[in-house]
Design an enzyme around this catalytic site. Sequence first.
Site, PDB file in Angstrom:
ATOM      1  N   GLY A  35       0.951  -1.569  -0.380  1.00 16.99           N
ATOM      2  CA  GLY A  35      -0.482  -0.199   0.318  1.00 16.99           C
ATOM      3  C   GLY A  35       0.927   1.011   0.242  1.00 16.99           C
ATOM      4  N   ALA A  38       2.882   2.632   3.290  1.00 15.41           N
ATOM      5  CA  ALA A  38       4.547   1.032   3.163  1.00 15.41           C
ATOM      6  C   ALA A  38       5.581   1.990   2.254  1.00 15.41           C
ATOM      7  CB  ALA A  38       3.829  -0.660   2.604  1.00 15.41           C
ATOM      8  N   LYS A 174      -4.137   5.375  12.778  1.00 20.25           N
ATOM      9  CA  LYS A 174      -6.034   6.193  12.469  1.00 20.25           C
ATOM     10  C   LYS A 174      -6.221   6.124  10.284  1.00 20.25           C
ATOM     11  CE  LYS A 174      -4.798  10.516  11.614  1.00 20.25           C
ATOM     12  NZ  LYS A 174      -5.339  10.984  10.333  1.00 20.25           N
ATOM     13  N   TYR A 205       2.467  12.358  14.343  1.00 19.07           N
ATOM     14  CA  TYR A 205       3.164  13.202  14.389  1.00 19.07           C
ATOM     15  C   TYR A 205       4.083  13.381  15.299  1.00 19.07           C
ATOM     16  CZ  TYR A 205       2.198  17.102  11.421  1.00 19.07           C
ATOM     17  OH  TYR A 205       2.102  18.012  10.338  1.00 19.07           O
ATOM     18  N   LEU A 206       3.570  12.190  16.610  1.00 19.02           N
ATOM     19  CA  LEU A 206       4.350  11.845  17.575  1.00 19.02           C
ATOM     20  C   LEU A 206       5.734  11.194  17.786  1.00 19.02           C
ATOM     21  CD1 LEU A 206       2.106  10.412  20.440  1.00 19.02           C
ATOM     22  CD2 LEU A 206       3.008  12.946  20.494  1.00 19.02           C
ATOM     23  N   HIS A 267      -2.925  14.833  15.702  1.00 14.26           N
ATOM     24  CA  HIS A 267      -1.838  15.336  15.233  1.00 14.26           C
ATOM     25  C   HIS A 267      -1.747  16.701  17.109  1.00 14.26           C
ATOM     26  CE1 HIS A 267      -1.294  13.083  12.732  1.00 14.26           C
ATOM     27  NE2 HIS A 267      -1.719  13.641  11.681  1.00 14.26           N
ATOM     28  N   ARG A 370       4.102  27.491  18.597  1.00 10.73           N
ATOM     29  CA  ARG A 370       4.740  28.904  18.828  1.00 10.73           C
ATOM     30  C   ARG A 370       3.904  28.918  19.769  1.00 10.73           C
ATOM     31  NH1 ARG A 370       2.751  33.738  16.618  1.00 10.73           N
ATOM     32  NH2 ARG A 370       4.058  35.451  17.050  1.00 10.73           N
TER      33      ARG A 370
HETATM   34  C1  BG6 Z   1      -2.760  12.574   8.375  1.00  8.63           C
HETATM   35  C2  BG6 Z   1      -4.068  13.103   7.330  1.00  8.63           C
HETATM   36  O1  BG6 Z   1      -2.541  12.396   9.526  1.00  8.63           O
HETATM   37  O2  BG6 Z   1      -1.620  13.905   8.177  1.00  8.63           O
HETATM   38  C3  BG6 Z   1      -3.278  14.159   6.320  1.00  8.63           C
HETATM   39  O3  BG6 Z   1      -4.410  12.295   7.461  1.00  8.63           O
HETATM   40  C4  BG6 Z   1      -2.784  14.887   6.333  1.00  8.63           C
HETATM   41  O4  BG6 Z   1      -4.893  14.604   5.753  1.00  8.63           O
HETATM   42  C5  BG6 Z   1      -1.152  14.494   6.989  1.00  8.63           C
HETATM   43  O5  BG6 Z   1      -1.653  15.024   4.807  1.00  8.63           O
HETATM   44  C6  BG6 Z   1      -0.489  15.761   7.350  1.00  8.63           C
HETATM   45  O6  BG6 Z   1       1.215  14.655   7.821  1.00  8.63           O
HETATM   46  P1  BG6 Z   1       2.775  15.276   7.155  1.00  8.63           P
HETATM   47  O7  BG6 Z   1       3.362  14.160   7.503  1.00  8.63           O
HETATM   48  O8  BG6 Z   1       2.528  15.419   5.649  1.00  8.63           O
HETATM   49  O9  BG6 Z   1       2.625  16.450   8.611  1.00  8.63           O
END
Ligand code: BG6
Length: 791
Positions: A35, A38, A174, A205-206, A267, A370
Amino acid sequence: MWKMLIVVMCVALLGCLQAQELQEHVSIILLGATGDLAKKYLWQGLFQLYLDEVGRGHSFSFHGAALTAPKQGQELMAKALESLSCPKDMAPSHCAEEKDQFLQLSRYRQLKTAEDYQALNKDIEAQLQHAGLREAGRIFYFSVPPFAYADIARNINSSCRPGPGAWLRVVLEKPFGHDHFSAQQLATELGSFFQEEEMYRVDHYLGKQAVAQILPFRDQNRKALDSLWNRHHVERVEIIMKETVDAEGRTSFYEEYGVIRDVLQNHLTEVLTLVAMELPLNVSSAEAVLRHKLQVFQALRGLQRGSAVVGQYQSYSEQVRRELQKPDSFHSLTPTFAAVLVHIDNLRWEGVPFILMSGKALDERVGYARILFKNQACCVQSEKHWAAAQSQCLPRQLIFHIGHGDLGSPAVLVSRNLFRPSLPSSWKEMEGPPGLRLFGSPLSDYYAYSPVQERDAHSVLLSHIFHGRKDSFITTENLLASWGFWTPLLESLAHKAPRLYPGGAENGRLLDFEFSSGRLFFSQQQPEQLVPGPGPAPMPSDFQVLRAKYRESPLVSAWSEELISKLANDIEATAVRAVRRFGQFHLALSGGSSPVALFQQLATAHYGFPWAHTHLWLVDERCVPLSDPESNFQGLQAHLLQHVRVPYYNIHPMPVHLQQRLCAEEDQGAQIYAREISALVANSSFDLVLLGMGADGHTASLFPQSPTGLDGEQLVVLTTSPSQPHRRMSLSLPLINRAKKVAVLVMGRMKREITALVSRVGYEPKKWPISGVLPHSGQLVWYMDYDAFLA
Ligand code: BG6
């Protein structure tokens, strides 16, 4: 000399023995191996993990899995593996060797049926036995849509668990649900297959380096930050993720989720908790970090419709129509942009606005947290001489720059007039392009650091999974707390038409927003050409507040927001008049959910309210301890009292809990309250009583057929409610009717029927206690929202 040599040899031998002993095998099964995720990140992350760990006493096998048949799957996986890259500083020949070894360890397999999973288990066991390896554990990475989770989980649980002593880690991506209810369902389902410690829910994000640095940074700079990290010094916190891409090609997902579920709920909320949490003594203790995170959720103030603004890029609906084959008349209400004002009601952060904002099709791609500090300094010296490191008059801010933007990389920026930060050796001081300005200051005004080696978030997280670092993942409690916070806002926005925006640079200032008094709003009026919005429903502001009569008394009706704000204004005006005339204002308040918005409005937007001269009484109370969440007093405390300055001796909770018993007749709580009222309120005549109306016609805690409280001499009575908790204490109708003013607040569709019914009945308090509310010489005013009234 000999002795030393022997010691050195022994240490070396021990080292060898230990290394041998630790030679443990890890099987990694990547589900969804062909996918997008991956291909883009996970194979590369696994390769990096292999490079980092293989020399440290571990052996690996990688099983790429999908539903596709073996031959085709193999080809697809080979494609996904083609683009693996090595760290910049690795020699090309070494890189080729490592890649080759990695590819040899990676095999495709079809995982579709229960037998496929059994075969996988057999193969792993055979491999371990054949090579004489001890099993450390198995990682199953679910890079598949959530509807496939349950089947896969069942198969792993029944046939792919490793033997005793080895661990199982399942990694989930998620979305983890759509709202609190669905998240709870999914969590329960997964919980029937896996232990909590086996689940690693990813929020990528973590794994972003600047986000992963927030806690270590706060820890390493405790000394400087200890006095600054609080409401006295922080002006506001902005947590932002702007994107230039839109949702084209993903609308089937996006239409279901929208920006709040897609980005803010996960996030941005995670970043918020890292910034706001109390810093644990040991930031490497996953248990402490997770506990402190949960405390932030507990302190978040509930969001209201007015806490957010939403937008949608103009071509979105067209994309949805095309991709999802919707009719031409279809207009989506899904927001692709949202900004939300969050407040944290604890001692550290009370009053500090946290702004969370994200959107697609904006003018730049950038992400950051910020922290803007207050500036209370006045500089006498001329501005010409201000120097970045010394002048307290220049902006003071700390930025965790997550990525992209003009800086182009993750970074930590600290204004030079704040303090010189300390960062770990994996971060270096950076220089940006000359002339670069960020957040209103030249880059040279900051101490700026970036990672020595940039790493993709998924690769960071794979390493954390491998090392069992649970603090970088979302626990079930954390997940549900977050949905618990966001779901009411999502529900309240469900029918709100988002502001349309053209996308990219053309957005201009159209999405700029402001906030005050706990509300957030667009700075500019919606321009003409974008009206009407895509939604069929009229906006609340399209309607005027309606004035009419209900049961012969004045009726104020409006959409709920306007109604609440009108009622709050009326209460304040009554309070100001009473204090001017009598020096005090006696207000009796009902509990339940309807007045919550009113309390919040009074708490956040009524600075002229004479709280210092106000006495607060309860209209009714449930027979539970005052600290119980069910207690009306508790609701009043949470939504009003803790935000305003009412002298504590002016607050009069009902004495339902005496002698460690609840509402025992012998304790005479009702009589005590009645005496208190008679002693303090002239003629026992409240200045204002706020009532509600139940769907059965009850008011206060006076229910149909109540043997007490509907007439007679008693001012305060014990009653019985048909719903739990059954025992109640209530002001009686005769006491209510002595008030100078009675306001009845009725909101929501659930009240339509009773509203219609009560409009037709006469004075029949036995059947409908609300019909007995008829102040002798005071005024009765009905406040009904359109949902309740326009039946
Ligand atoms: C994902 C969202 O979790 O994070 C997307 O589903 C978003 O919509 C993406 O574009 C953003 O991640 P990054 O790593 O590109 O900031």
